[in-house]
Write a protein that holds these residues in place. Structure first.
Motif, PDB file in Angstrom:
ATOM      1  N   CYS A   1      44.019   3.793  27.623  1.00  0.00           N
ATOM      2  CA  CYS A   1      43.299   3.172  28.732  1.00  0.00           C
ATOM      3  C   CYS A   1      41.935   3.828  28.933  1.00  0.00           C
ATOM      4  O   CYS A   1      41.723   4.985  28.574  1.00  0.00           O
ATOM      5  N   GLU A   2      41.027   3.077  29.549  1.00  0.00           N
ATOM      6  CA  GLU A   2      39.712   3.604  29.881  1.00  0.00           C
ATOM      7  C   GLU A   2      39.864   4.802  30.810  1.00  0.00           C
ATOM      8  O   GLU A   2      40.704   4.792  31.717  1.00  0.00           O
ATOM      9  N   HIS A   3      39.091   5.826  30.599  1.00  0.00           N
ATOM     10  CA  HIS A   3      39.133   7.080  31.365  1.00  0.00           C
ATOM     11  C   HIS A   3      40.481   7.790  31.244  1.00  0.00           C
ATOM     12  O   HIS A   3      40.811   8.646  32.054  1.00  0.00           O
TER      13      HIS A   3
END
Length: 81
Positions: free
Chosen positions: A26-28
């Motif tokens: 996932c992003e971040h």
């Protein structure tokens, strides 16, 4: 009655390193960030300010504390013994 569609959600991959949890897919590296509201402020906050939930910069009301300490010398405690 309503028509309901069954939604099956596959859990994301979770990596545990010592005391840290990450979701590298996932992003971040944190999937909970997917459905958050992200925004940037056009200006920097000053001491004693915060951004309210509606995006307005507001004061914590610390001005009176700041004014009370305005006459304190910057070299307080640095004098000769």
């Amino acid at each position: 009655g309503g028509v309901y569609e069954e939604v099956i959600v596959e859990p994301e991959r979770l990596v545990v390193t010592e005391t840290s949890f990450k979701e590298p897919d996932c992003e971040h590296e944190w999937c909970a960030m997917k459905n958050t509201i992200k925004w940037k402020m056009p200006e920097e906050l000053k001491f004693g300010q915060f951004v309210s939930g509606d995006g307005v910069i507001r004061s914590l009301g610390l001005e009176s504390l700041s004014n009370a300490n305005a006459d304190v010398d910057d070299d307080y405690g640095a004098g000769e013994l």
